[in-house]
Design a protein around this motif. Structure first.
Motif, PDB file in Angstrom:
ATOM      1  N   LEU A  53      12.915  -3.462 -37.632  1.00  0.00           N
ATOM      2  CA  LEU A  53      12.189  -4.156 -36.577  1.00  0.00           C
ATOM      3  C   LEU A  53      12.904  -5.438 -36.191  1.00  0.00           C
ATOM      4  O   LEU A  53      13.142  -6.297 -37.027  1.00  0.00           O
ATOM      5  CB  LEU A  53      10.768  -4.465 -37.052  1.00  0.00           C
ATOM      6  CG  LEU A  53       9.877  -5.105 -36.006  1.00  0.00           C
ATOM      7  CD1 LEU A  53       9.784  -4.222 -34.788  1.00  0.00           C
ATOM      8  CD2 LEU A  53       8.511  -5.372 -36.564  1.00  0.00           C
ATOM      9  N   ASP A  97       9.847  -5.964 -43.216  1.00  0.00           N
ATOM     10  CA  ASP A  97       9.226  -7.221 -42.792  1.00  0.00           C
ATOM     11  C   ASP A  97      10.169  -8.408 -42.910  1.00  0.00           C
ATOM     12  O   ASP A  97      10.203  -9.259 -42.045  1.00  0.00           O
ATOM     13  CB  ASP A  97       7.923  -7.492 -43.535  1.00  0.00           C
ATOM     14  CG  ASP A  97       7.939  -6.930 -44.917  1.00  0.00           C
ATOM     15  OD1 ASP A  97       9.036  -6.592 -45.395  1.00  0.00           O
ATOM     16  OD2 ASP A  97       6.876  -6.829 -45.538  1.00  0.00           O
ATOM     17  N   GLN A 112       0.510  -5.938 -49.151  1.00  0.00           N
ATOM     18  CA  GLN A 112       1.925  -5.999 -48.731  1.00  0.00           C
ATOM     19  C   GLN A 112       2.069  -5.985 -47.212  1.00  0.00           C
ATOM     20  O   GLN A 112       2.890  -5.250 -46.673  1.00  0.00           O
ATOM     21  CB  GLN A 112       2.731  -4.830 -49.325  1.00  0.00           C
ATOM     22  CG  GLN A 112       3.229  -5.081 -50.718  1.00  0.00           C
ATOM     23  CD  GLN A 112       2.139  -4.851 -51.717  1.00  0.00           C
ATOM     24  OE1 GLN A 112       1.447  -3.865 -51.645  1.00  0.00           O
ATOM     25  NE2 GLN A 112       1.960  -5.784 -52.646  1.00  0.00           N
ATOM     26  N   PHE A 171       0.598 -11.462 -39.317  1.00  0.00           N
ATOM     27  CA  PHE A 171       1.084 -12.399 -38.300  1.00  0.00           C
ATOM     28  C   PHE A 171      -0.055 -13.102 -37.577  1.00  0.00           C
ATOM     29  O   PHE A 171       0.122 -14.185 -37.049  1.00  0.00           O
ATOM     30  CB  PHE A 171       1.953 -11.664 -37.276  1.00  0.00           C
ATOM     31  CG  PHE A 171       3.375 -11.560 -37.683  1.00  0.00           C
ATOM     32  CD1 PHE A 171       4.229 -12.625 -37.523  1.00  0.00           C
ATOM     33  CD2 PHE A 171       3.850 -10.412 -38.256  1.00  0.00           C
ATOM     34  CE1 PHE A 171       5.548 -12.544 -37.914  1.00  0.00           C
ATOM     35  CE2 PHE A 171       5.173 -10.315 -38.645  1.00  0.00           C
ATOM     36  CZ  PHE A 171       6.018 -11.377 -38.479  1.00  0.00           C
ATOM     37  N   ILE A 179       2.487  -8.638 -43.837  1.00  0.00           N
ATOM     38  CA  ILE A 179       2.573  -9.988 -43.297  1.00  0.00           C
ATOM     39  C   ILE A 179       1.593 -10.059 -42.143  1.00  0.00           C
ATOM     40  O   ILE A 179       1.803  -9.461 -41.108  1.00  0.00           O
ATOM     41  CB  ILE A 179       3.994 -10.311 -42.813  1.00  0.00           C
ATOM     42  CG1 ILE A 179       4.955 -10.259 -43.991  1.00  0.00           C
ATOM     43  CG2 ILE A 179       4.026 -11.679 -42.173  1.00  0.00           C
ATOM     44  CD1 ILE A 179       6.390 -10.436 -43.591  1.00  0.00           C
ATOM     45  N   TYR A 200      -0.647 -10.664 -48.430  1.00  0.00           N
ATOM     46  CA  TYR A 200       0.576  -9.950 -48.790  1.00  0.00           C
ATOM     47  C   TYR A 200       0.487  -9.426 -50.210  1.00  0.00           C
ATOM     48  O   TYR A 200       0.878  -8.298 -50.509  1.00  0.00           O
ATOM     49  CB  TYR A 200       1.801 -10.859 -48.641  1.00  0.00           C
ATOM     50  CG  TYR A 200       3.090 -10.087 -48.752  1.00  0.00           C
ATOM     51  CD1 TYR A 200       3.679  -9.554 -47.627  1.00  0.00           C
ATOM     52  CD2 TYR A 200       3.682  -9.855 -49.985  1.00  0.00           C
ATOM     53  CE1 TYR A 200       4.833  -8.821 -47.704  1.00  0.00           C
ATOM     54  CE2 TYR A 200       4.848  -9.125 -50.076  1.00  0.00           C
ATOM     55  CZ  TYR A 200       5.412  -8.611 -48.934  1.00  0.00           C
ATOM     56  OH  TYR A 200       6.552  -7.868 -49.021  1.00  0.00           O
ATOM     57  N   PHE A 255       4.105 -19.577 -43.015  1.00  0.00           N
ATOM     58  CA  PHE A 255       4.725 -18.370 -43.565  1.00  0.00           C
ATOM     59  C   PHE A 255       6.015 -18.730 -44.291  1.00  0.00           C
ATOM     60  O   PHE A 255       6.291 -18.221 -45.377  1.00  0.00           O
ATOM     61  CB  PHE A 255       5.008 -17.363 -42.442  1.00  0.00           C
ATOM     62  CG  PHE A 255       5.690 -16.147 -42.951  1.00  0.00           C
ATOM     63  CD1 PHE A 255       4.980 -15.223 -43.687  1.00  0.00           C
ATOM     64  CD2 PHE A 255       7.041 -15.938 -42.749  1.00  0.00           C
ATOM     65  CE1 PHE A 255       5.603 -14.111 -44.202  1.00  0.00           C
ATOM     66  CE2 PHE A 255       7.667 -14.833 -43.267  1.00  0.00           C
ATOM     67  CZ  PHE A 255       6.949 -13.921 -43.994  1.00  0.00           C
ATOM     68  N   LEU A 278       2.979  -3.728 -39.319  1.00  0.00           N
ATOM     69  CA  LEU A 278       3.640  -4.983 -38.967  1.00  0.00           C
ATOM     70  C   LEU A 278       3.573  -5.216 -37.455  1.00  0.00           C
ATOM     71  O   LEU A 278       3.237  -6.300 -36.984  1.00  0.00           O
ATOM     72  CB  LEU A 278       5.093  -4.893 -39.425  1.00  0.00           C
ATOM     73  CG  LEU A 278       5.871  -6.187 -39.497  1.00  0.00           C
ATOM     74  CD1 LEU A 278       5.264  -7.103 -40.526  1.00  0.00           C
ATOM     75  CD2 LEU A 278       7.316  -5.906 -39.841  1.00  0.00           C
TER      76      LEU A 278
END
Lengths: 402, 318, 311
Positions: free
Chosen positions: B63, B117, C41, C45, C43, C37, C243, C107
């Motif tokens: 990504l 990620d 697992q 956003f 993130i 997380y 983050f 994600l």
């Protein structure tokens, strides 16, 4: 059946060790496989068989020991003198950062409100530098690249420093402390030091000492094909594409050749399609060329994986439990295929739990238990080996029957 | 045969499409004419960008959240070379693409080992840093003042100042890019990328140098982005750091999510559907809310991932 | 330019206090990233947007944007609760359906949600910068609490630091000494095994989102007061910085997030003060990229738990 010719030694390991943290998965394993030979690797669950395979085809780096395959050494040996050389390099690298002192002060000074932070910034910079030196002593393959980048930065900084030393001279700091006379020689020293380090990093001896990152692709190109315990296919691609990917390391078409459709690239593509089809036919998947790999039955997937490994034109095949999940007739077919391959001179190293399968097929057997090689020899000898029977306590009945 | 393969081989498919795009500037649209051509040019530009982005997340499965960084690099490369050296567009295009590829490699090389990620985060951070540098290094980029007055593109000494001329120019660039990606997709190279996307370890074990093919993908993707950027700078005749915000990366990502990741025709369709919509919304919405149209994109991404993760024109390599 | 040692050190101290204040806010947000997380697992956003929501909700409730002005304490409580609920809803609507999909899908969804929420706020509250009306905020917050020479620590800073410390202690107590905390840790270790042991994974994940989002909401309110500015894109930058803090500390580790937040806050204040104010945001990005590239496990992370290395 035609008599097989056993050739020269193809693969040889000497005292191969693989540690994960505190756990030693492979303990000083020394084995050898000759061309055209079928060798089995057996052992109870968790004996380190798959880890050994990973070491052999360089998916992971062994902790120590040597592997020789097709006349090439796959693991570099680090001598104490080389280690010492690296250690000295790392010291130079760390101390080179001290020369940054006037530079950083010079850059920070005009913007600094008071001394304390400048000093703090410097101390943290130095600590960072010394922290970065640590991996040098561990000789990680990647640390060479990282350090090269940092040394390049050093060189650039030195150049800037040299060119702008006039400007730094105006900074009040240098009026107070006798640093200014050191600026120009310091810059030259830093630049030369960085240059020497860069050259040293590229000495073949240093390069070798740092070792190469694991490079399974290069080992495959040398002629070691492999299948996995659970078929690892490219599941959304067609069976044909999977096998054509096996041809990848035997073809050369590059970016430009492909984009402009040069005749060489085109011919190569046709050629690899033909060869891949042939491999698929050989394992009995000739009718399923265009089915998606993920849509195949499990037994077919295992055979497809074998076809993919064959397409790489291997001198030796590592087969990780090839008959697991196959029905008796399928596994009989597979035995036939393996025999044909070994007649063609391909060495075969095979992990298997099915004793019957091994006893029928293997020329020699190695037994691994808790990462150690506890026995080796002909199947008949292994069957009666006490240590093996002990290791297999639960499975001893089956062994006796076979 | 998949749509992507038919794109250049099936006359029944590409001839009508080509005819439609070729005669578009000559349709009697009256007052709306110039505006329609502008939107069409923009759509083609985003098609190029979507093709470029598609290479990394679509083909290699990593990504990329910072694609706009390469767009910016390309635009600024073209802008600076034009205003300082007055070079021809035809020299600048390859140079900008090369510069983009260089940065793509520089960004990609250290992040080769990262997985989904973390790779996304690094790409994001990298593009933000690029924009920050563009904003702050006034001596080079004039920072927030932007670079105005960039010369129009030209061809054999003829300045292309008519809307239809720039439209044909970007159409040419799009066809060029399409030609490259379609060829690559069905080659040894494309297969290697798909293998890396499916299973990196297995790819390594069949003899694919994973690092090398990832680097090639980064370079190609960045080069296409920079190429689009170079065209953009010469077409818009003005560049500014705010043109290359994170939003743009998301918008381009949205295009390929809508069309289907890894699908070449999907990326085209995504741009065809979304870019005109964006432009229409820009007019309809009051100016203070105009950036709220991104709300739609956010929602679209969520909905697509929930109900049609493979996109409108999914890739099925049967 | 200050010259005496006294002036210099007081400036340094002032910067230090400012940095710690900022750092404790980052830590509050970072904990939300790290908890989610650690458990699934992912993130998240959109976490930065929850933080923005906290600031906007408290602002609206206090200033009567929705018609009624509530007392400060009540408004803040409601805002935090709504944030926690929003976090749970976010998980329920966007992430839970994708639990079995590839990680890339989740994600991308997270990014989509972030964009969506940010622009929703833009639609509701408009793009301009809002500030809390002075009249409704307890006055003492802006008075200096401590003063040593030049160094001034306002009550607001004291409140921010104290809130952060107390919440972190409470959070640690929850994670280590309650059934919920045990379940969270179990899921972080092995989700399937935890489910087999009878842990209701979905419910625990919901609680995790609630806790993390609540803390994010608190951070949003505190920042809204501290800078006296509330705007729709505030969550974007703060989210990224938090983050970065979580990554620095080792994502998945709560003490790591706290330490990372502190370091990042200090780095930003000192960096902006002494290196370059225009590259202030760049420091967070640079730290984040460097940590990911050089030491992806962070300061406290478990290297085995985040699968960065192949094989």
């Amino acid at each position: 059946m035609r008599e097989r010719k056993i050739g020269d030694t193809l693969l040889k390991t000497h005292k191969l060790v693989k540690r994960f943290g505190g756990l030693t998965a492979v303990k000083e394993v020394s084995l050898d496989v000759r061309a055209g030979e079928i060798v089995a690797l057996i052992g109870p669950n968790g004996a380190g068989k798959t880890t050994l395979f990973d070491c052999l085809n360089q998916l992971t780096l062994p902790t120590s020991g040597t592997i020789t395959f097709a006349g090439q050494s796959l693991v570099k040996v680090v001598t104490p003198t080389d280690r010492q050389l690296i250690f000295r390099l790392s010291l130079i690298f760390a101390w080179l950062s001290l020369l940054w002192l006037p530079l950083v002060l010079g850059v920070l000074w005009p913007l600094t409100i008071f001394h304390l932070e400048a000093v703090l910034a410097l101390v943290s910079l130095l600590l960072f530098r010394f922290y970065l030196v640590r991996p040098l002593n561990k000789l990680r393959p990647w640390s060479r690249l990282l350090l090269t980048v940092f040394v390049l930065v050093d060189a650039v900084c030195a150049a800037v420093w040299f060119c702008r030393s006039e400007a730094f001279a105006k900074v009040s700091f240098f009026g107070l402390f006798p640093f200014y006379p050191l600026l120009v020689p310091g810059a030259i020293l830093l630049f030369l030091g960085a240059l020497i380090l860069l050259l040293m990093f590229n000495l073949p001896r240093v390069k070798e000492t740092f070792g190469q990152p694991p490079h399974a692709d290069a080992v495959t190109r040398l002629g070691m094909g492999r299948t996995f315990q659970n078929a690892r296919l490219f599941f959304s691609l067609s069976a044909l594409d999977n096998v054509k990917l096996g041809r990848h390391c035997r073809t050369q078409a590059n970016f430009l050749g492909t984009v402009f459709g040069l005749p060489g690239a085109r011919r190569e593509e046709q050629d690899s399609t033909a060869k891949a089809t042939e491999c698929l036919r050989f394992v009995g998947l000739g009718k399923k060329l265009s089915s998606r790999a993920g849509a195949l039955a499990y037994g077919d997937q295992r055979r497809l994986e074998l076809a993919r490994a064959l397409a790489t034109e291997p001198k030796m095949l590592l087969l990780d439990e090839p008959v697991a999940g196959m029905n008796p007739s399928e596994s009989r077919e597979l035995i036939k295929l393996i025999r044909i391959l070994s007649q063609a001179g391909i060495a075969i190293l095979i992990i298997e739990h099915d004793m019957k399968f091994i006893m029928n097929l293997a020329d020699r057997v190695f037994v691994l238990d808790h990462g150690e090689l506890i026995a080796s020899g002909s199947p008949a000898a292994i069957r009666n080996d006490k240590k093996v029977i002990e290791a297999y306590l639960g499975a001893s009945d089956a062994t006796a029957e076979a | 045969m998949h749509l992507d393969d038919r794109l250049f081989h099936d006359k029944k498919l590409y001839l009508p499409l080509l005819i439609v795009v070729l005669i578009l500037p000559w349709l009697p649209l009256g007052q709306a004419g110039p505006y329609v051509i502008r939107i069409a040019t923009l759509t083609l530009l985003y098609m190029v960008l979507a093709q470029g982005l598609n290479v990394v997340p679509g083909f290699t499965g990593l990504l990329d959240l910072g694609y706009v960084g390469f767009f910016g690099i390309g635009a600024y490369t073209a802008a600076l070379l034009t205003i300082h050296y007055h070079w021809s567009l035809w020299l600048i295009l390859p140079l900008a693409a090369l510069n983009g590829a260089l940065w793509g490699v520089l960004r990609g090389a250290p992040s080769l080992r990262l997985t989904d990620d973390y790779f996304a985060i690094v790409t994001f951070g990298f593009s933000e840093l690029i924009i920050l540098v563009i904003k702050n290094e006034l001596w080079l980029t004039r920072g927030p003042m932007g670079i105005p007055g960039i010369a129009r593109p030209e061809l054999f000494g003829v300045v292309l100042d008519q809307p239809w001329q720039t439209y044909y120019l970007i159409l040419f660039l799009l066809l060029l890019v399409l030609w490259v990606v379609v060829r690559i997709r069905n080659s040894r190279l494309g297969r290697a990328w798909f293998a890396i996307r499916e299973d990196e370890i297995a790819a390594e074990c069949v003899g694919i140098n994973v690092a090398r093919y990832k680097i090639i993908a980064f370079a190609l993707s960045a080069a296409i982005g920079a190429l689009a950027g170079a065209f953009y700078a010469r077409w818009f005749r003005f560049v500014h750091p705010d043109m290359f915000k994170f939003w743009e990366s998301i918008l381009i990502l949205c295009l390929i999510v809508l069309g289907g990741m890894g699908s070449i025709s999907g990326a085209l369709l995504g741009a065809l559907l979304l870019i005109p919509l964006t432009e229409v919304l820009r007019i309809i919405l009051p100016s203070e809310f105009s950036s709220a149209r991104y709300l739609l994109f956010g929602l679209l991404i969520v909905v697509m991932m929930r109900w049609r993760p493979a996109g409108l024109l999914p890739v099925e390599r049967e | 330019m200050p010259t005496t040692l006294l002036e210099q050190s007081s400036l340094f101290l002032q910067q230090f206090v400012n940095g710690m204040t900022l750092g404790s806010i980052y830590a509050l947000i970072a904990v939300g990233y790290t908890m989610v997380y650690g458990v699934i697992q992912l993130i998240n956003f959109a976490h930065g947007e929850i933080y923005m929501l906290g600031a906007f909700l408290s602002f609206s409730l206090v200033s009567g944007f929705f018609g009624v002005g509530l007392p400060f304490v009540l408004a803040v409580t409601i805002a935090v609760l709504v944030c926690a609920l929003a976090g749970v809803l976010l998980d329920l609507v966007a992430y839970r359906p994708l639990r079995r999909s590839p990680r890339l899908a989740a994600l991308i969804t997270a990014i989509g949600m972030s964009i969506f929420l940010q622009n929703l706020a833009l639609l509701i509250w408009g793009g301009q910068i809002r500030s809390f009306p002075r009249a409704v905020i307890p006055v003492f917050l802006f008075a200096p609490a401590l003063q040593f020479g030049e160094v001034v620590v306002s009550w607001l800073q004291v409140v921010i630091l104290l809130t952060a410390v107390i919440l972190m202690v409470v959070l640690q107590l929850i994670v280590h000494y309650t059934r919920l905390g045990r379940a969270m840790r179990a899921i972080a270790q092995d989700q399937t095994a935890a489910a087999l042991m009878g842990v209701n994974v979905d419910r625990v994940v919901s609680y995790t989102f609630a806790l993390g989002s609540g803390l994010g909401g608190v951070a949003g309110i505190l920042v809204g007061l501290y800078y006296n500015a509330v705007y729709p894109t505030m969550g974007y930058l703060a989210g990224i910085k938090a983050f970065a803090a979580a990554v620095l500390g080792g994502i998945g580790s709560i003490p790591g997030a706290i330490l990372g937040g502190g370091i990042l806050g200090l780095a930003e204040v000192f960096g902006a003060g002494y290196i370059s104010s225009s590259y202030g945001d760049g420091i967070a990005y640079a730290i984040m990229i460097l940590v990911i590239l050089v030491k992806p496990a962070g300061l406290f992370g478990r290297p085995s738990s985040n699968k960065l290395y192949r094989g």
